[in-house]
Design an enzyme around this catalytic site. Structure first.
Site, PDB file in Angstrom:
ATOM      1  N   ALA A   1      35.541  -5.567  88.369  1.00  0.00           N
ATOM      2  CA  ALA A   1      36.235  -4.698  89.678  1.00  0.00           C
ATOM      3  C   ALA A   1      37.819  -5.280  89.579  1.00  0.00           C
ATOM      4  O   ALA A   1      38.480  -4.160  89.730  1.00  0.00           O
ATOM      5  CB  ALA A   1      35.549  -5.042  90.876  1.00  0.00           C
TER       6      ALA A   1
ATOM      7  N   ASP B   1      30.645   2.827  78.077  1.00  0.00           N
ATOM      8  CA  ASP B   1      31.012   1.882  76.761  1.00  0.00           C
ATOM      9  C   ASP B   1      32.492   2.290  76.786  1.00  0.00           C
ATOM     10  O   ASP B   1      33.094   3.005  76.600  1.00  0.00           O
ATOM     11  CB  ASP B   1      30.328   2.703  75.592  1.00  0.00           C
ATOM     12  CG  ASP B   1      30.618   1.951  74.417  1.00  0.00           C
ATOM     13  OD1 ASP B   1      31.816   1.606  74.260  1.00  0.00           O
ATOM     14  OD2 ASP B   1      29.606   1.510  73.656  1.00  0.00           O
ATOM     15  N   HIS B   2      33.337   1.152  77.199  1.00  0.00           N
ATOM     16  CA  HIS B   2      34.674   1.194  77.330  1.00  0.00           C
ATOM     17  C   HIS B   2      35.450   1.512  75.958  1.00  0.00           C
ATOM     18  O   HIS B   2      36.536   1.917  76.034  1.00  0.00           O
ATOM     19  CB  HIS B   2      35.354   0.078  78.075  1.00  0.00           C
ATOM     20  CG  HIS B   2      35.260  -1.319  77.077  1.00  0.00           C
ATOM     21  ND1 HIS B   2      34.289  -2.262  77.012  1.00  0.00           N
ATOM     22  CD2 HIS B   2      36.542  -1.604  76.488  1.00  0.00           C
ATOM     23  CE1 HIS B   2      34.970  -3.048  76.175  1.00  0.00           C
ATOM     24  NE2 HIS B   2      36.348  -2.843  75.891  1.00  0.00           N
TER      25      HIS B   2
ATOM     26  N   HIS C   1      29.302  -0.678  71.214  1.00  0.00           N
ATOM     27  CA  HIS C   1      30.854  -0.239  70.674  1.00  0.00           C
ATOM     28  C   HIS C   1      31.062   0.242  69.191  1.00  0.00           C
ATOM     29  O   HIS C   1      31.452   1.228  68.913  1.00  0.00           O
ATOM     30  CB  HIS C   1      31.954  -1.246  71.065  1.00  0.00           C
ATOM     31  CG  HIS C   1      31.724  -1.915  72.282  1.00  0.00           C
ATOM     32  ND1 HIS C   1      31.585  -1.254  73.514  1.00  0.00           N
ATOM     33  CD2 HIS C   1      31.818  -3.267  72.805  1.00  0.00           C
ATOM     34  CE1 HIS C   1      31.776  -1.899  74.580  1.00  0.00           C
ATOM     35  NE2 HIS C   1      31.762  -3.015  74.144  1.00  0.00           N
TER      36      HIS C   1
HETATM   37  N1  NDP Z   1      34.041  -8.630  83.429  1.00  0.00           N
HETATM   38  C1  NDP Z   1      33.973  -7.773  82.317  1.00  0.00           C
HETATM   39  O1  NDP Z   1      34.887  -7.829  81.471  1.00  0.00           O
HETATM   40  C2  NDP Z   1      32.956  -7.004  82.017  1.00  0.00           C
HETATM   41  C3  NDP Z   1      31.716  -6.962  82.634  1.00  0.00           C
HETATM   42  N2  NDP Z   1      30.939  -5.979  82.289  1.00  0.00           N
HETATM   43  C4  NDP Z   1      29.687  -5.813  83.107  1.00  0.00           C
HETATM   44  O2  NDP Z   1      29.954  -5.584  84.286  1.00  0.00           O
HETATM   45  C5  NDP Z   1      28.965  -5.999  85.429  1.00  0.00           C
HETATM   46  C6  NDP Z   1      29.770  -7.040  86.271  1.00  0.00           C
HETATM   47  O3  NDP Z   1      30.369  -7.773  85.674  1.00  0.00           O
HETATM   48  P1  NDP Z   1      31.387  -8.960  86.276  1.00  0.00           P
HETATM   49  O4  NDP Z   1      32.258  -8.285  87.345  1.00  0.00           O
HETATM   50  O5  NDP Z   1      31.875  -9.710  85.412  1.00  0.00           O
HETATM   51  O6  NDP Z   1      30.464 -10.023  87.194  1.00  0.00           O
HETATM   52  P2  NDP Z   1      30.836 -10.985  88.358  1.00  0.00           P
HETATM   53  O7  NDP Z   1      29.620 -11.993  88.264  1.00  0.00           O
HETATM   54  O8  NDP Z   1      32.262 -11.422  88.199  1.00  0.00           O
HETATM   55  O9  NDP Z   1      30.459 -10.150  89.813  1.00  0.00           O
HETATM   56  C7  NDP Z   1      29.124  -9.904  89.893  1.00  0.00           C
HETATM   57  C8  NDP Z   1      29.312  -9.140  91.366  1.00  0.00           C
HETATM   58  O10 NDP Z   1      28.112  -8.582  91.848  1.00  0.00           O
HETATM   59  C9  NDP Z   1      27.754  -9.129  93.076  1.00  0.00           C
HETATM   60  N3  NDP Z   1      26.699  -9.390  93.490  1.00  0.00           N
HETATM   61  C10 NDP Z   1      25.802 -10.538  92.631  1.00  0.00           C
HETATM   62  N4  NDP Z   1      24.554 -10.798  93.237  1.00  0.00           N
HETATM   63  C11 NDP Z   1      24.729  -9.566  94.316  1.00  0.00           C
HETATM   64  C12 NDP Z   1      23.394  -9.485  95.179  1.00  0.00           C
HETATM   65  N5  NDP Z   1      22.346  -9.963  95.400  1.00  0.00           N
HETATM   66  N6  NDP Z   1      23.627  -8.602  96.161  1.00  0.00           N
HETATM   67  C13 NDP Z   1      24.850  -7.642  96.196  1.00  0.00           C
HETATM   68  N7  NDP Z   1      25.879  -8.173  95.262  1.00  0.00           N
HETATM   69  C14 NDP Z   1      26.140  -9.034  94.416  1.00  0.00           C
HETATM   70  C15 NDP Z   1      28.820 -10.429  93.432  1.00  0.00           C
HETATM   71  O11 NDP Z   1      29.391 -10.205  94.702  1.00  0.00           O
HETATM   72  P3  NDP Z   1      28.999 -11.307  95.767  1.00  0.00           P
HETATM   73  O12 NDP Z   1      29.287 -12.678  95.186  1.00  0.00           O
HETATM   74  O13 NDP Z   1      30.105 -10.903  97.047  1.00  0.00           O
HETATM   75  O14 NDP Z   1      27.527 -10.871  96.331  1.00  0.00           O
HETATM   76  C16 NDP Z   1      29.923  -9.553  92.589  1.00  0.00           C
HETATM   77  O15 NDP Z   1      30.837  -8.754  93.164  1.00  0.00           O
HETATM   78  C17 NDP Z   1      28.037  -6.768  84.499  1.00  0.00           C
HETATM   79  O16 NDP Z   1      27.075  -5.869  84.143  1.00  0.00           O
HETATM   80  C18 NDP Z   1      28.725  -6.932  83.267  1.00  0.00           C
HETATM   81  O17 NDP Z   1      27.772  -7.124  82.231  1.00  0.00           O
HETATM   82  C19 NDP Z   1      31.035  -5.108  81.265  1.00  0.00           C
HETATM   83  C20 NDP Z   1      32.150  -5.185  80.209  1.00  0.00           C
HETATM   84  C21 NDP Z   1      33.196  -6.055  80.680  1.00  0.00           C
HETATM   85  O1  LIG Z   2      32.232  -5.210  75.832  1.00  0.00           O
HETATM   86  C1  LIG Z   2      33.025  -5.954  75.445  1.00  0.00           C
HETATM   87  O2  LIG Z   2      34.186  -6.058  74.466  1.00  0.00           O
HETATM   88  C2  LIG Z   2      34.903  -6.986  74.730  1.00  0.00           C
HETATM   89  C3  LIG Z   2      36.065  -6.538  73.453  1.00  0.00           C
HETATM   90  O3  LIG Z   2      36.629  -5.544  74.286  1.00  0.00           O
HETATM   91  P1  LIG Z   2      38.382  -5.167  73.696  1.00  0.00           P
HETATM   92  O4  LIG Z   2      38.615  -3.688  74.423  1.00  0.00           O
HETATM   93  O5  LIG Z   2      39.307  -6.191  73.885  1.00  0.00           O
HETATM   94  O6  LIG Z   2      38.141  -4.803  71.967  1.00  0.00           O
HETATM   95  C4  LIG Z   2      34.349  -8.336  74.049  1.00  0.00           C
HETATM   96  O7  LIG Z   2      35.205  -9.627  74.274  1.00  0.00           O
HETATM   97  C5  LIG Z   2      33.294  -8.787  75.127  1.00  0.00           C
HETATM   98  O8  LIG Z   2      32.641  -9.725  74.551  1.00  0.00           O
HETATM   99  C6  LIG Z   2      32.114  -7.476  74.781  1.00  0.00           C
HETATM  100  O9  LIG Z   2      31.454  -7.854  75.996  1.00  0.00           O
END
Ligand code: NDP
Ligand SMILES: O=C1O[C@H](COP(=O)(O)O)[C@@H](O)[C@H](O)[C@H]1O
Length: 507
Positions: free
Chosen positions: A16, A179-180, A242
Site C-alpha cells: 500500500a 500481475d504488475h 510475470h
Molecule cells: N510488497 C510488495 O512489493 C508486493 C506485495 N505483493 C502482495 O501484496 C500483498 C500484501 O503484501 P505486503 O503489503 O508486502 O504485506 P505486509 O506484511 O507489509 O502487509 C500486510 C497487511 O495486512 C494486514 N493484516 C495482516 N493480518 C491481518 C488480519 N488478520 N486482519 C486484517 N489485516 C491484517 C496488515 O495490517 P495490520 O498489521 O495493521 O493488521 C498489513 O496492512 C501480499 O499478497 C503480497 O504477496 C505483491 C507484489 C509486491
Molecule cells: O513480483 C515480483 O516482482 C519483483 C520484480 O519486479 P520489477 O518490476 O522490479 O521487475 C520481484 O523482485 C519480486 O521478487 C516478485 O515478487
C-alpha cells in the site's frame, strides 16, 4: 467515471505504501480518479483518520515519482482517506465496515460501487471474500469488484481451490488479478505495435523469426522476504506469472480494436498451444539455479543460503531458464527462451527477437553479419531498438550493424500500478490475469514443480553478479544460439561495431 468506494484491506502494509498510494496520488493529479471517490483503509492496528492520512502523506513523500509538496493538492487528496479497524477473521468488523460505507455513501450521495482491494497475504483471500459475501458488503445495488495480488495459488490444485472459493462471492468478470508486469507501459504497447505496424505484422511468426529471448534479471537478492521467497523460488515468484504473461502478450495475434474478451481468448489459445513438458523432460529444458556469494556493482554480497532466515540446507531456486515451444500455425519451430534470476549482473527486463539469417543459410559468405534483432526494453528503461546490417564505409565488403533506437524518458512513463488501478476503476480487465490463463500457466509449470520436488533437476550454483549458471548458456548453444546482451554477445557486437553497445542499468 462512476463514483467508487475503494476498500483497501492491508492499508498499513508495505505494498500500500510503496505502490498503491503513490499510484492513487498520480491518478488524482492527472484527474483520472472518479470525481466522487473515497478510500477506506483497513488493518488491525488502531489508527485515527488523521494518523492514517499522515501515513499516506509520508508514503507519497517517500515513494511518489511526482512532486508531493503542494499543500492544497495534498489536502484535497488526503481528505478522501478514512481508516477503520478490521481483523479479517472477526465477522462483526465487517458489519461495522458495512455501516461506515453505507453512511458515507449516503452523506456523499455516492452510488454504492465498491472496489475491494486485497493488499494482504494470500492466506486471507478466501476468508475476506466469504465475509464480504456474508456481511452484505457485496450486495449493494451498484457494482462490486475484487482486486487481488499474486500469488494466485501455490500450485495447480491450490490455484483451482482458491478460484473455486473466490467464485462463490465474485464472478470472473468482477475479479481483477494484478500481475504488475501487465501494467508496465511497454508490455501494454506490445499488441498495438504489432497491430498498427504492417512491417512488424508481416514478420511476426516462424517464417522470419529464429528465436525469442525473454529476460527479467534483478540485482537484488531475497531481501527481507525469506519467509515468502524460500517457499516459492523463482519458478513461482516470477516465471509462472510475470514471465508467462510476457510470453502471451508477445505472441497473441489480436484483431484491430480488440476487446478484453479477445485478449483473454487469444491468451488462452497461446497457453493451450504451449507444448507440455513431461516431468522426465524437465531437466533437458529447464535450468535451475541458486546464487552463491559474489560481487554486485563492486560490493560483495553473500550467497542465498547465508541470507538472513534462510536455512543453510535450502535448495530453493533463485534462477530459472527454460526453453518453451508454442505448437501453433504462427510459432511452430520457434524456440522461446525465458530466464529470470536474482543477484544477476544487471537489472533488466527485455524481450529480444532474433530474426533468421537468409544470407548465411544460402551459403553466402557473411561472417561479419549480425542477425537482425528487435529488442523491447521493458524496464527499468523503456525503449525499442532495431539492429540492421549495412556496409562498413571504412571497410567495404564488411557488414556493420546499425541501431535504430527509441527510448522513452523515465519521467514520461507511468507506474504499472497507475495503469492497472485506473483500468480496474473503469472495469477494463484487458491487462489483468484471467482465470483461464492462470490455470493453464500453473498446468504448464506443474511438471517443473514436481521435478524440483523429486530432485530430478540439478540445482546449479551461480556466482552473484553474473548472468546465472553457465548451463543456461548451453540451453541455447545446443540450438546454435546465445543469450543476447550478456557479456559475450556485447563484446562480439562491440568488436564489430567498435563502440559502446549495451545500455545496462542498475536496480
Ligand atoms: N510488497 C510488495 O512489493 C508486493 C506485495 N505483493 C502482495 O501484496 C500483498 C500484501 O503484501 P505486503 O503489503 O508486502 O504485506 P505486509 O506484511 O507489509 O502487509 C500486510 C497487511 O495486512 C494486514 N493484516 C495482516 N493480518 C491481518 C488480519 N488478520 N486482519 C486484517 N489485516 C491484517 C496488515 O495490517 P495490520 O498489521 O495493521 O493488521 C498489513 O496492512 C501480499 O499478497 C503480497 O504477496 C505483491 C507484489 C509486491
Ligand atoms: O513480483 C515480483 O516482482 C519483483 C520484480 O519486479 P520489477 O518490476 O522490479 O521487475 C520481484 O523482485 C519480486 O521478487 C516478485 O515478487
Amino acid at each position: 467515471m462512476e463514483a467508487t468506494t475503494f476498500v483497501l484491506f492491508g492499508a498499513t502494509g508495505d505494498l500500500a505504501k510503496r505502490k498503491i498510494y503513490p499510484a492513487l496520488y498520480n491518478l488524482f493529479i492527472d484527474q483520472k480518479l472518479p470525481l466522487s471517490f473515497s478510500v477506506i483503509g483497513l488493518g488491525r492496528r488502531e489508527l485515527s483518520d488523521k494518523a492514517f492520512q499522515a501515513n499516506v502523506e509520508q508514503s507519497l513523500l517517500t515513494f511518489s515519482r511526482r512532486e508531493a509538496n503542494d499543500p492544497v493538492l495534498m489536502e484535497n487528496f488526503l481528505r478522501k482517506f478514512r481508516y477503520n479497524v478490521l481483523d479479517v477473521n472477526r465477522k462483526e468488523d465487517y458489519q461495522k465496515l458495512l455501516q461506515l460505507i453505507e453512511q458515507q455513501e449516503e452523506e456523499l450521495r455516492m452510488e454504492p460501487n465498491r472496489m475491494f482491494y486485497l493488499s494482504v497475504g494470500p492466506e486471507f483471500f478466501e476468508t475476506i471474500t466469504a465475509n464480504i459475501h456474508e456481511s452484505g458488503l457485496g450486495s449493494a445495488k451498484g457494482w462490486k469488484r475484487l482486486v487481488i495480488e499474486k500469488p494466485f495459488g501455490h500450485d495447480l490444485q491450490s490455484a483451482r481451490d482458491l478460484n473455486k472459493n473466490l467464485s462463490k462471492a465474485f464472478t470472473e468478470n468482477e475479479i481483477f488479478r494484478i500481475d504488475h508486469y501487465l501494467g508496465k507501459p511497454m508490455v501494454q504497447k506490445l499488441d498495438v505495435l504489432q497491430q498498427s505496424n504492417p512491417v512488424l505484422q508481416a514478420l511476426w511468426g516462424n517464417r522470419y523469426i529464429a528465436n525469442v529471448q525473454i529476460t527479467a534479471n534483478e540485482t537484488v537478492g531475497v531481501e527481507e522476504r525469506a519467509g515468502y521467497y524460500d517457499h516459492v523460488g523463482a519458478v513461482r515468484d516470477m516465471f509462472q506469472n510475470h514471465m508467462l504473461q510476457l510470453l502471451m502478450m508477445l505472441t497473441i495475434h489480436l484483431p484491430n480494436n480488440s476487446t478484453s474478451e479477445n485478449v483473454r481468448f487469444k491468451k488462452k489459445l497461446v497457453m493451450d498451444s504451449l507444448k507440455l513438458l513431461q516431468k522426465e523432460d524437465v531437466s533437458s529444458n529447464v535450468i535451475r539455479g541458486q546464487y552463491g556469494e559474489g560481487t554486485i556493482q563492486g560490493k560483495p554480497v553473500v550467497g542465498y543460503i547465508s541470507e538472513p532466515n534462510i536455512a543453510a540446507t535450502s535448495r530453493n531456486d533463485t534462477f530459472i531458464a527454460a526453453k518453451l515451444q508454442i505448437d501453433d500455425y504462427f510459432w511452430r519451430g520457434v524456440p522461446f527462451y525465458i530466464r529470470t534470476g536474482k543477484r544477476m549482473k544487471d537489472k533488466s527486463t527485455r524481450i529480444v527477437i532474433e530474426f533468421k539469417e537468409p544470407l548465411k543459410q544460402s551459403g553466402t559468405a557473411a561472417d561479419t553479419k549480425m542477425p537482425n534483432l528487435l529488442i523491447f526494453e521493458i524496464s527499468p528503461n523503456e525503449g525499442i531498438l532495431l539492429q540492421l546490417n549495412t556496409i562498413d564505409p571504412l571497410n567495404k565488403g564488411e557488414f556493420k550493424p546499425i541501431h535504430i533506437d527509441f527510448h522513452e524518458s523515465r519521467d514520461n512513463v507511468p507506474e504499472a500500478y497507475e495503469n492497472l488501478i485506473c483500468d480496474a476503476l473503469h472495469g477494463d480487465s484487458t491487462f489483468f490475469a484471467h482465470w483461464d490463463e492462470v490455470e493453464l500457466s500453473w498446468q504448464w509449470v506443474q511438471p517443473i514443480l514436481d521435478a524440483y520436488e523429486e530432485n530430478l533437476v540439478p540445482l546449479h550454483l551461480y556466482t552473484a553478479g553474473t548472468y546465472g549458471p553457465v548451463e543456461s548458456d548451453e540451453l541455447l548453444a545446443q540450438d546454435g544460439y546465445h543469450w543476447w546482451f550478456d557479456d559475450k554477445s556485447v563484446q562480439e557486437i562491440e568488436s564489430i561495431k567498435g563502440g559502446q553497445y549495451a545500455y545496462h542499468t542498475n536496480d
